[in-house]
Design a protein around this motif. Structure first.
Motif, PDB file in Angstrom:
ATOM      1  N   LYS A 556      35.128 -11.417   3.469  1.00 50.40           N
ATOM      2  CA  LYS A 556      33.783 -11.567   4.031  1.00 50.40           C
ATOM      3  C   LYS A 556      33.663 -12.929   4.727  1.00 50.40           C
ATOM      4  O   LYS A 556      33.016 -13.036   5.792  1.00 50.40           O
ATOM      5  CB  LYS A 556      32.740 -11.424   2.929  1.00 50.40           C
ATOM      6  CG  LYS A 556      31.312 -11.300   3.427  1.00 50.40           C
ATOM      7  CD  LYS A 556      31.088 -10.030   4.244  1.00 50.40           C
ATOM      8  CE  LYS A 556      31.289  -8.751   3.456  1.00 50.40           C
ATOM      9  NZ  LYS A 556      30.270  -8.460   2.452  1.00 50.40           N
ATOM     10  N   LEU A 557      34.273 -13.949   4.160  1.00 55.14           N
ATOM     11  CA  LEU A 557      34.270 -15.279   4.777  1.00 55.14           C
ATOM     12  C   LEU A 557      34.891 -15.233   6.170  1.00 55.14           C
ATOM     13  O   LEU A 557      34.363 -15.815   7.125  1.00 55.14           O
ATOM     14  CB  LEU A 557      35.021 -16.253   3.864  1.00 55.14           C
ATOM     15  CG  LEU A 557      35.181 -17.713   4.246  1.00 55.14           C
ATOM     16  CD1 LEU A 557      35.366 -18.558   2.979  1.00 55.14           C
ATOM     17  CD2 LEU A 557      36.387 -17.943   5.155  1.00 55.14           C
ATOM     18  N   LEU A 558      36.021 -14.529   6.295  1.00 57.07           N
ATOM     19  CA  LEU A 558      36.651 -14.398   7.614  1.00 57.07           C
ATOM     20  C   LEU A 558      35.751 -13.629   8.576  1.00 57.07           C
ATOM     21  O   LEU A 558      35.688 -13.946   9.775  1.00 57.07           O
ATOM     22  CB  LEU A 558      38.005 -13.702   7.478  1.00 57.07           C
ATOM     23  CG  LEU A 558      39.092 -14.466   6.708  1.00 57.07           C
ATOM     24  CD1 LEU A 558      40.383 -13.661   6.669  1.00 57.07           C
ATOM     25  CD2 LEU A 558      39.346 -15.842   7.308  1.00 57.07           C
ATOM     26  N   ALA A 559      35.028 -12.650   8.051  1.00 48.53           N
ATOM     27  CA  ALA A 559      34.099 -11.904   8.909  1.00 48.53           C
ATOM     28  C   ALA A 559      32.968 -12.803   9.399  1.00 48.53           C
ATOM     29  O   ALA A 559      32.480 -12.647  10.528  1.00 48.53           O
ATOM     30  CB  ALA A 559      33.539 -10.702   8.143  1.00 48.53           C
ATOM     31  N   VAL A 560      32.544 -13.755   8.577  1.00 49.36           N
ATOM     32  CA  VAL A 560      31.522 -14.710   9.010  1.00 49.36           C
ATOM     33  C   VAL A 560      32.066 -15.591  10.127  1.00 49.36           C
ATOM     34  O   VAL A 560      31.360 -15.878  11.113  1.00 49.36           O
ATOM     35  CB  VAL A 560      31.041 -15.564   7.820  1.00 49.36           C
ATOM     36  CG1 VAL A 560      30.130 -16.692   8.297  1.00 49.36           C
ATOM     37  CG2 VAL A 560      30.307 -14.699   6.799  1.00 49.36           C
ATOM     38  N   ILE A 561      33.317 -16.010  10.004  1.00 50.59           N
ATOM     39  CA  ILE A 561      33.925 -16.820  11.065  1.00 50.59           C
ATOM     40  C   ILE A 561      33.934 -16.042  12.382  1.00 50.59           C
ATOM     41  O   ILE A 561      33.595 -16.590  13.444  1.00 50.59           O
ATOM     42  CB  ILE A 561      35.353 -17.245  10.664  1.00 50.59           C
ATOM     43  CG1 ILE A 561      35.287 -18.304   9.569  1.00 50.59           C
ATOM     44  CG2 ILE A 561      36.138 -17.764  11.869  1.00 50.59           C
ATOM     45  CD1 ILE A 561      36.633 -18.748   9.046  1.00 50.59           C
ATOM     46  N   LYS A 562      34.291 -14.776  12.306  1.00 55.50           N
ATOM     47  CA  LYS A 562      34.287 -13.964  13.518  1.00 55.50           C
ATOM     48  C   LYS A 562      32.878 -13.862  14.096  1.00 55.50           C
ATOM     49  O   LYS A 562      32.681 -14.002  15.315  1.00 55.50           O
ATOM     50  CB  LYS A 562      34.819 -12.568  13.211  1.00 55.50           C
ATOM     51  CG  LYS A 562      34.860 -11.652  14.437  1.00 55.50           C
ATOM     52  CD  LYS A 562      35.374 -10.269  14.089  1.00 55.50           C
ATOM     53  CE  LYS A 562      35.432  -9.375  15.330  1.00 55.50           C
ATOM     54  NZ  LYS A 562      35.872  -7.999  15.005  1.00 55.50           N
ATOM     55  N   ARG A 563      31.889 -13.644  13.244  1.00 56.09           N
ATOM     56  CA  ARG A 563      30.507 -13.519  13.701  1.00 56.09           C
ATOM     57  C   ARG A 563      30.031 -14.831  14.351  1.00 56.09           C
ATOM     58  O   ARG A 563      29.360 -14.818  15.390  1.00 56.09           O
ATOM     59  CB  ARG A 563      29.614 -13.144  12.519  1.00 56.09           C
ATOM     60  CG  ARG A 563      28.170 -12.846  12.868  1.00 56.09           C
ATOM     61  CD  ARG A 563      28.034 -11.513  13.607  1.00 56.09           C
ATOM     62  NE  ARG A 563      28.469 -10.376  12.838  1.00 56.09           N
ATOM     63  CZ  ARG A 563      27.679  -9.640  12.047  1.00 56.09           C
ATOM     64  NH1 ARG A 563      26.392  -9.955  11.930  1.00 56.09           N
ATOM     65  NH2 ARG A 563      28.165  -8.594  11.409  1.00 56.09           N
ATOM     66  N   LEU A 564      30.367 -15.944  13.752  1.00 56.05           N
ATOM     67  CA  LEU A 564      30.004 -17.245  14.325  1.00 56.05           C
ATOM     68  C   LEU A 564      30.613 -17.424  15.705  1.00 56.05           C
ATOM     69  O   LEU A 564      29.934 -17.841  16.660  1.00 56.05           O
ATOM     70  CB  LEU A 564      30.463 -18.374  13.398  1.00 56.05           C
ATOM     71  CG  LEU A 564      29.719 -18.526  12.071  1.00 56.05           C
ATOM     72  CD1 LEU A 564      30.518 -19.403  11.115  1.00 56.05           C
ATOM     73  CD2 LEU A 564      28.335 -19.121  12.294  1.00 56.05           C
ATOM     74  N   HIS A 565      31.893 -17.103  15.821  1.00 57.32           N
ATOM     75  CA  HIS A 565      32.585 -17.248  17.106  1.00 57.32           C
ATOM     76  C   HIS A 565      31.959 -16.342  18.161  1.00 57.32           C
ATOM     77  O   HIS A 565      31.726 -16.766  19.305  1.00 57.32           O
ATOM     78  CB  HIS A 565      34.067 -16.922  16.920  1.00 57.32           C
ATOM     79  CG  HIS A 565      34.845 -16.944  18.196  1.00 57.32           C
ATOM     80  ND1 HIS A 565      35.116 -18.095  18.895  1.00 57.32           N
ATOM     81  CD2 HIS A 565      35.425 -15.925  18.913  1.00 57.32           C
ATOM     82  CE1 HIS A 565      35.817 -17.812  19.979  1.00 57.32           C
ATOM     83  NE2 HIS A 565      36.014 -16.507  20.010  1.00 57.32           N
ATOM     84  N   GLU A 566      31.670 -15.100  17.791  1.00 60.79           N
ATOM     85  CA  GLU A 566      31.096 -14.147  18.742  1.00 60.79           C
ATOM     86  C   GLU A 566      29.725 -14.603  19.236  1.00 60.79           C
ATOM     87  O   GLU A 566      29.345 -14.319  20.378  1.00 60.79           O
ATOM     88  CB  GLU A 566      30.979 -12.772  18.088  1.00 60.79           C
ATOM     89  CG  GLU A 566      32.326 -12.086  17.860  1.00 60.79           C
ATOM     90  CD  GLU A 566      32.198 -10.805  17.064  1.00 60.79           C
ATOM     91  OE1 GLU A 566      33.146 -10.004  17.072  1.00 60.79           O
ATOM     92  OE2 GLU A 566      31.145 -10.604  16.407  1.00 60.79           O
ATOM     93  N   GLN A 567      28.993 -15.328  18.405  1.00 58.27           N
ATOM     94  CA  GLN A 567      27.653 -15.764  18.803  1.00 58.27           C
ATOM     95  C   GLN A 567      27.650 -17.163  19.397  1.00 58.27           C
ATOM     96  O   GLN A 567      26.590 -17.754  19.611  1.00 58.27           O
ATOM     97  CB  GLN A 567      26.701 -15.661  17.614  1.00 58.27           C
ATOM     98  CG  GLN A 567      26.528 -14.209  17.152  1.00 58.27           C
ATOM     99  CD  GLN A 567      25.283 -13.993  16.325  1.00 58.27           C
ATOM    100  OE1 GLN A 567      24.304 -14.726  16.425  1.00 58.27           O
ATOM    101  NE2 GLN A 567      25.308 -12.955  15.498  1.00 58.27           N
ATOM    102  N   GLY A 568      28.842 -17.693  19.681  1.00 57.33           N
ATOM    103  CA  GLY A 568      28.935 -18.941  20.429  1.00 57.33           C
ATOM    104  C   GLY A 568      28.867 -20.207  19.609  1.00 57.33           C
ATOM    105  O   GLY A 568      28.721 -21.302  20.176  1.00 57.33           O
ATOM    106  N   VAL A 569      28.982 -20.116  18.287  1.00 56.83           N
ATOM    107  CA  VAL A 569      29.011 -21.314  17.446  1.00 56.83           C
ATOM    108  C   VAL A 569      30.411 -21.922  17.526  1.00 56.83           C
ATOM    109  O   VAL A 569      31.408 -21.226  17.312  1.00 56.83           O
ATOM    110  CB  VAL A 569      28.653 -20.984  15.989  1.00 56.83           C
ATOM    111  CG1 VAL A 569      28.825 -22.215  15.100  1.00 56.83           C
ATOM    112  CG2 VAL A 569      27.233 -20.444  15.904  1.00 56.83           C
TER     113      VAL A 569
END
Length: 681
Positions: A556-569
């Motif tokens: 789930k932590l890796l999925a958060v990293i992906k979500r952050l990257h996709e949203q431009g963080v």
């Protein structure tokens, strides 16, 4: 008097007779000793030692930043100081259970620890190197090895220790202490001081010092002594391992990673002079390097030097970083005087190491305070320390767990007024959104972000809960309002994050007796003690259900990293480590999370350089920029793990061969040295 406890059920009558015979005759030592454990000038723990004839009992307790080992050891020694029985129990750094045993009987040594179990024929007892140790063990190893012919000794489970006597110093109270240096146990030497009776006086370290109770006032002198001894050692290594080439030279037949568009281009020849890239030309135009000395890249890939955006620099970390291709770091908290002096040494090229951007560590006073940088007692004290950091050239302020959240708005206003950024942990009893609203520019550690979605009101993240609560992420809904709201908040306010996913992987997923995915690619190249240290469980109370929860939560932590990257963080690859290997793993984890290899590599090169405002000189391979180059054996766009095999590292005017560095540090190299020719025929 200590009552020696032998678990009779483990021994036959014959075994007990053999053990008592080994323990008979003259006493090795008698009495008690108490030592203080100090960090950043404050007491954070103790060592209590009780000697009774050939028996030793040790209690070791450290509580620094809400964590630290709590160990009890019972040891039986023979006349030569060699262990015949050793029992260790307690908790490791983050609370993981420890139960380690060793025994020698009838010519066989047997051991079992978190890392491993085994046995070997051993005609006579020798030293056993514990997997979880106390400062007493370190001192005992030094004393025992010093008594051996040539001051060297083969040890169990593997390896050899060597000891040298360095110097004798006088201390308050008419105590003369002699300094000994031991090598062979880990990645750095051990320094131990004994008095004239060979009784333990102190064990020195970079972040922690253990000293005889009553002599705590000698801390400053002994810390300085440790710095002098290690400085001399690493300066000698720099002289031996740093190379320079007069005039122009070339790296020929290389492919370049273009960190601006994520492509691999070439083959080309790259000409360097006085630490600057002078020319990049296609290989077809070979005349441009005629008669120049050159390195033959043999079709390997040149990438810009890597960044570690979350480092805590030590004297010896420089060579480890350079060997791994890490030429730029951001120090996120340190002994302030040490760091200022170290950077001066780097600038004068008397030490090897990456460029360092300094962040000022700012912690609040509490029973859980971390002893780095400044620990403050009031808002005004905090503001004064912000101004000190600004005046001494620090780039950002890093706020830590025990900081009073009510002081944060004033801290960030003062930092921003002075042109400094603010990053850090989320202090206890608040949340990421509140800290963004209070002026944070960045968040350190992805668990500090995710705990805002996982904790109940009033839960205290100054304790190991900041790790153990991560198992709750298994049920976290990334589409929930609270998650989407915080990520959108970060994206809208341009808040970056330095995830340090690698350290979370190590803490959450390391398991006793196994090699984690983070360590598998390099661990068998390392000294045996370091290999064993990495095979441990850090989390407490591990059951099959808890194990599954941690593994699911890390996914789930890796999925958060992906979500952050996709949203431009913006992701800033950091490690909370100093070996360089963890930088490689952090980049690999971004690929596992869903970034392309090119995107992951950009975060560690141009992305990090641009974030710190250094991209005019660093972060990409272009004519006129600094020679900040790492030659890889393979193609990282096909396999991101190619970053693990640098063959050549160029940092300004200095050239390093990773294979040569690793051999000097006792590590089996990962790739062959690149060939060098004085000119092209």
């Amino acid at each position: 008097m200590m009552i020696w406890r032998i678990k009779a059920r483990q021994y036959t009558r014959a075994t007990l007779v053999a053990l008592l015979t080994a323990l008979a005759v003259q006493p090795v030592m008698a009495g008690t000793q108490t030592l203080s454990v100090l960090a950043n000038s404050e007491k954070v723990g103790f060592v209590n030692v009780l000697h009774e004839d050939h028996r030793v009992s040790v209690d070791y307790h450290v509580d620094n930043n809400g964590r630290g080992p709590k160990l009890h050891a019972d040891i039986a020694l023979n006349d030569e100081g060699m262990p015949v029985d050793w029992q260790i129990s307690g908790r490791s750094l983050m609370g993981g259970q420890i139960s380690e045993t060793y025994e020698w009987q009838n010519g066989v040594a047997n051991w079992q620890s978190q890392a491993d179990s085994g046995s070997t024929k051993q005609p006579a007892p020798t030293l056993y190197i514990t997997n979880d140790s106390t400062p007493w063990e370190t001192a005992h190893y030094v004393k025992t090895v010093w008594a051996q012919p040539g001051h060297r000794l083969a040890v169990v489970p593997a390896g050899e220790l060597s000891v040298e006597r360095l110097q004798t110093i006088s201390l308050d109270g008419d105590v003369a202490a002699t300094v000994y240096r031991m090598t062979g146990r880990g990645l750095t030497p051990d320094y131990v001081l004994f008095d004239n009776n060979m009784m333990l006086f102190a064990v020195l370290g970079s972040n922690q010092l253990t000293i005889r109770e009553g002599f705590e006032s000698a801390l400053a002198r002994l810390s300085a002594l440790y710095g002098e001894l290690e400085m001399s050692r690493v300066q000698t290594l720099q002289q031996r391992l740093s190379h320079s080439i007069d005039g122009r030279y070339a790296v020929k037949n290389a492919y370049l990673f273009n960190s601006q568009n994520g492509t691999r281009q070439g083959p080309v020849n790259v000409v360097v002079e006085n630490g600057v890239i002078q020319l990049i030309a296609p290989v077809s135009k070979s005349a441009v390097i005629r008669d120049l000395p050159y390195f033959d890249a043999q079709g390997g890939t040149l990438i810009p030097g890597l960044h570690d955006m979350h480092s805590h620099t030590t004297l010896d970390s420089g060579l480890w970083y350079l060997a791994a291709g890490v030429t730029n770091t951001r120090d996120m908290g340190n002994n302030n005087a040490f760091l200022v002096d170290l950077i001066e040494q780097l600038n004068h090229k008397t030490l090897a190491g990456p460029r360092i951007v300094k962040n000022g560590f700012l912690e609040g006073r509490s029973p859980y305070s971390a002893r780095l940088g400044f620990v403050v007692d009031s808002e005004e004290d905090a503001l004064e320390k912000v101004r000190w950091y600004h005046d001494n050239g620090y780039w950002q302020i890093k706020i830590y767990n025990s900081m009073n959240p009510d002081w944060v708005p004033a801290i960030t206003r003062e930092a921003h007024k002075l042109g400094m950024g603010v990053t850090g942990h989320i202090p206890a009893f608040t949340n990421p959104d509140a800290m963004i609203n209070s002026g944070y520019d960045e968040i350190s550690h992805i668990n500090q972000l995710m705990l805002g979605w996982l904790l109940e009101p009033g839960e205290d993240t100054r304790t190991p809960l900041r790790l153990t609560a991560m198992q709750r992420a298994t049920g976290l809904d990334l589409n929930s309002d609270k998650v989407q709201r915080t990520i959108a908040h970060m994206a809208n306010e341009d808040i970056a994050i330095d995830p340090t996913a690698v350290i979370l992987e190590r803490l959450m997923l390391s398991r006793a007796g196994t090699v984690s995915d983070a360590d598998a690619p390099y661990l068998d190249h390392m000294p045996i003690s370091y290999q064993r240290y990495r095979k441990r469980t850090f989390v407490p109370n591990l059951t099959p259900e808890v194990d599954t929860a941690y593994r699911d939560s890390f996914s789930k932590l890796l999925a958060v990293i992906k979500r952050l990257h996709e949203q431009g963080v913006q992701l800033l690859p950091g490690t909370d480590d100093t070996s360089g290997f963890t930088v490689h793993r952090e980049i690999e984890l971004y690929v596992e999370a869903g970034l392309t290899p090119a995107e992951a590599l950009i975060t560690a090169t141009l992305g990090s350089a641009a974030y710190m405002g250094n991209d005019e000189q660093l972060g990409s391979i272009e004519e006129g920029k600094k020679a900040d180059l790492v030659l890889l054996a393979g193609n990282p766009l096909n396999d991101i793990s190619a970053v693990r095999k640098p063959r050549l590292v160029i940092k300004d005017e200095q050239v390093y061969f990773p294979a040569e560095i690793y051999r000097a540090l006792g590590v089996v190299p990962f790739a062959e040295e690149v060939s060098f020719s004085s000119n092209e025929e």
